[in-house]
Design an enzyme around this catalytic site. Structure first.
Site, mmCIF file in Angstrom:
data_model
loop_
_atom_site.group_PDB
_atom_site.id
_atom_site.type_symbol
_atom_site.label_atom_id
_atom_site.label_comp_id
_atom_site.label_asym_id
_atom_site.label_seq_id
_atom_site.Cartn_x
_atom_site.Cartn_y
_atom_site.Cartn_z
ATOM 1 N NE ARG A 1 -2.647 0.921 3.539
ATOM 2 C CZ ARG A 1 -3.412 0.574 4.575
ATOM 3 N NH1 ARG A 1 -4.634 0.116 4.366
ATOM 4 N NH2 ARG A 1 -2.956 0.662 5.803
ATOM 5 C CE LYS B 1 -3.119 4.355 7.359
ATOM 6 N NZ LYS B 1 -4.564 4.257 7.595
ATOM 7 C CD GLU C 1 -12.062 5.843 4.258
ATOM 8 O OE1 GLU C 1 -11.570 4.991 5.003
ATOM 9 O OE2 GLU C 1 -11.476 6.286 3.245
HETATM 10 C C1 LIG Z 1 -5.674 3.563 7.797
HETATM 11 C C2 LIG Z 1 -7.072 3.864 7.382
HETATM 12 C C3 LIG Z 1 -8.075 2.876 7.345
HETATM 13 C C4 LIG Z 1 -7.858 1.476 7.843
HETATM 14 O O1 LIG Z 1 -6.910 0.752 7.152
HETATM 15 P P1 LIG Z 1 -6.278 -0.556 7.824
HETATM 16 O O2 LIG Z 1 -5.341 -1.056 6.813
HETATM 17 O O3 LIG Z 1 -7.392 -1.491 8.079
HETATM 18 O O4 LIG Z 1 -5.624 -0.111 9.077
HETATM 19 C C5 LIG Z 1 -9.317 3.221 6.857
HETATM 20 N N1 LIG Z 1 -9.580 4.480 6.464
HETATM 21 C C6 LIG Z 1 -8.667 5.450 6.505
HETATM 22 C C7 LIG Z 1 -9.039 6.801 6.048
HETATM 23 C C8 LIG Z 1 -7.387 5.178 6.973
HETATM 24 O O5 LIG Z 1 -6.484 6.147 7.038
#
Ligand SMILES: *Cc1c(COP(=O)(O)O)cnc(C)c1O
Length: 413
Positions: free
Chosen positions: A157, A259, A295
Site C-alpha cells: 500500500r 494513506k 468511510e
Molecule cells: C488507515 C485507514 C483505514 C484502515 O486501514 P487498515 O489497513 O485497516 O488499518 C481506513 N480508512 C482510513 C481513512 C485510513 O487512514
C-alpha cells in the site's frame, strides 16, 4: 516510477539552494554557526558519499544510547493504555537521495527523537508524505516472540501511495525487515497479552528541500513505535457517529485511496465539531451525490442486513483497509454474502448492524448514526457479527487462534 526519474532530473539546481536553506535555519535558531555535522552513520554505501551539503536536510539523530534500556516499559500502567503517544526507545530511519538511483540503500535503528528537516522540505511545504499503521502483538508465552498482521500489505500500500505522490518507496522486503527491527528494538514496550499492542507508524516523506512545486530531491522512510490500547475512548463499547454532508474527505481523482498525510488535517474541523457534540467520529458521504457512504476519518465502514454484509467499494476515494479486506474474507467464511458496492445512506438507515474496521480500531461496533438531526440505532453486543469478527480477528492477530490463512508474520525474539 516514471515520476521519480523526472524528479531526479529537476534535482540538481535545488541541491545548491538546499544547502543554503538548511544552514540559514540553523543560524536563525541557534544564533551561531553550528558545528560541522557529525560524519554520516546511516546506511553506509553510497549515502555516506553524499556531499556534506546534503546532510542539512537529513534527520540528525542522537547516537544510540542504551543507558536506560532497563527502565521505561515497566513503569507503564498497561491497564490504562489508550491511543496516546508513549515514546519508545528506537526508530528506524532510511533515506534515499538522488545518487541512490530511486532505491533506498540500507537503513538503521536510531534513538527515538526529533529529526531535523529543511524548512523547505517537500513534506512540510507540499504535504508530500505517506503513513502506515500496524500493530505488533506479544504472542502467547509458549510461542514467544511477536506477531505482525499482513505487513506485506502495508508495504504494498505504501508503494502504491508513493507512486501517487511521486515518491520512491522501500521494497516489500525492506519495509517488513525494518518493521521487525523496530519491534525488536522496542520489545520492552510491547504490552502483555490482552493489554494492547505495539503500534508501528511507518512514514515516507519528501525530506529534501524544494521551493517550486515539484517532487522533493530526497526521501526519508522512518518507523516509530508506541504501545497502544483502544483507539476510541469508548474502548470496546459501541461508538456513535454523525454523518457529515457538508465536509468531504476525498473526491474522485483525489488522494482518498492512499494513506497520504494530506488527507487527515482537512477532516479535523468536522471531527472536532462532531466531538464537541458528543459523537465519537464522522461518517463521510461521497462528494458528488452526497448520498453514498465513504468511510470514517480513519476506518472503513460496513453495514449488515440479514445475511448480507455490504461495504463501500474502493474506487479511489476510500482507503483500501487491510482490516477491511480481512473482514470481508472472514465474513464470507461465516457464510455471509459480502458485497463491495455503492452503499447509500438509506441502506445504512435500513441496516441491522453497522461497524467500522481499521488497524487502530480493529472492529468497532456502531450503536448510533445521526443523519440530518435524526438518530438511527443499530444492534450491538453479543451475537452480533461485529463481535464475532472482532474475536476471530484479534485471536488470529494475537496468536491465540490458528492462523489458517497465513496472515501473521512472526518476529522471533
Ligand atoms: C488507515 C485507514 C483505514 C484502515 O486501514 P487498515 O489497513 O485497516 O488499518 C481506513 N480508512 C482510513 C481513512 C485510513 O487512514
Amino acid at each position: 516510477m516514471a515520476a521519480l526519474s523526472s524528479a531526479k532530473g529537476a534535482l540538481l539546481p535545488w541541491a545548491r539552494s538546499a544547502a543554503h536553506g538548511g544552514l540559514l535555519a540553523r543560524v536563525l535558531v541557534g544564533g551561531a554557526m553550528p558545528p560541522p555535522p557529525p560524519p554520516p552513520t546511516a546506511g553506509g554505501g553510497r549515502c555516506s558519499l553524499l556531499p556534506r551539503r546534503w546532510q542539512s536536510s537529513l534527520p540528525q539523530l542522537d547516537h544510540v544510547d542504551r543507558s536506560d534500556e532497563e527502565s521505561g516499559g515497566g513503569e507503564i500502567d498497561w491497564d490504562s493504555l489508550g491511543f496516546g503517544l508513549t515514546p519508545t526507545d528506537y526508530m528506524y530511519v532510511m533515506r534515499c537521495s538522488p545518487e541512490d538511483g530511486g532505491g533506498f540503500p540500507r537503513g538503521e535503528l536510531r534513538r527515538y527523537g526529533n529529526i531535523e528537516l529543511s524548512p523547505s522540505s517537500g513534506v512540510l511545504n507540499y504535504a508530500q508524505g505517506l503513513f502506515e499503521g500496524m500493530k505488533a502483538y506479544r504472542r502467547p508465552e509458549q510461542a514467544g516472540g511477536y506477531s505482525l498482521f499482513r505487513p506485506e500489505e502495508n508495504a504494498r500500500r505504501m508503494q502504491h501511495g508513493a507512486d501517487r505522490m511521486c515518491m520512491p518507496a522501500p521494497s516489500v522486503e525492506q519495509f517488513v525487515d525494518a518493521v521487525k527491527q523496530t519491534v525488536l528494538a522496542n520489545r520492552r514496550w510491547v504490552p502483555p497479552q490482552g493489554k494492547g499492542a505495539l503500534y508501528l507508524r511507518p512514514l515516507l516523506m519528501g525530506s529534501g528541500p524544494i521551493l517550486g512545486l515539484a517532487p522533493a530531491p530526497e526521501y526519508t522512510f522512518l518507523i516509530y513505535a508506541a504501545p497502544v490500547g483502544n483507539y476510541f475512548k469508548e474502548g470496546l463499547a459501541p461508538i456513535n457517529l454523525v454523518v457529515d454532508d457538508e465536509f468531504h474527505r476525498a473526491m474522485p481523482g483525489g488522494t482518498g485511496g492512499v494513506k497520504t498525510i494530506a488527507n487527515y488535517a482537512p477532516v479535523l474541523r468536522a471531527q472536532m465539531d462532531a466531538k464537541s457534540k458528543g459523537f465519537t467520529d464522522v461518517l463521510y458521504l461521497d462528494s458528488v451525490h452526497k448520498r453514498y457512504l465513504e468511510e470514517v476519518s480513519s476506518c472503513n465502514v460496513f453495514v449488515v442486513k440479514g445475511g448480507v454484509v455490504a461495504t463501500p467499494a474502493t474506487r479511489g476515494t476510500i482507503l483500501p483497509g487491510i482490516t477491511r479486506k480481512s473482514v470481508v474474507e472472514l465474513a464470507m467464511d461465516r457464510g455471509y454474502k459480502v458485497e463491495e458496492r455503492l452503499v447509500s445512506i438509506d441502506d445504512l438507515i435500513d441496516a441491522d448492524e453497522v461497524f467500522c474496521t481499521g488497524t487502530a480500531v480493529v472492529v468497532a461496533p456502531v450503536s448510533t448514526v445521526t443523519y440530518r438531526g435524526k438518530r438511527h440505532e443499530f444492534r450491538t453486543g453479543p451475537d452480533t457479527l461485529a463481535q464475532e469478527l472482532y474475536t476471530t480477528l484479534t485471536s488470529i492477530q494475537m496468536g491465540l487462534a490458528e492462523d489458517t490463512k497465513g496472515w501473521t508474520v512472526a518476529v522471533e525474539d
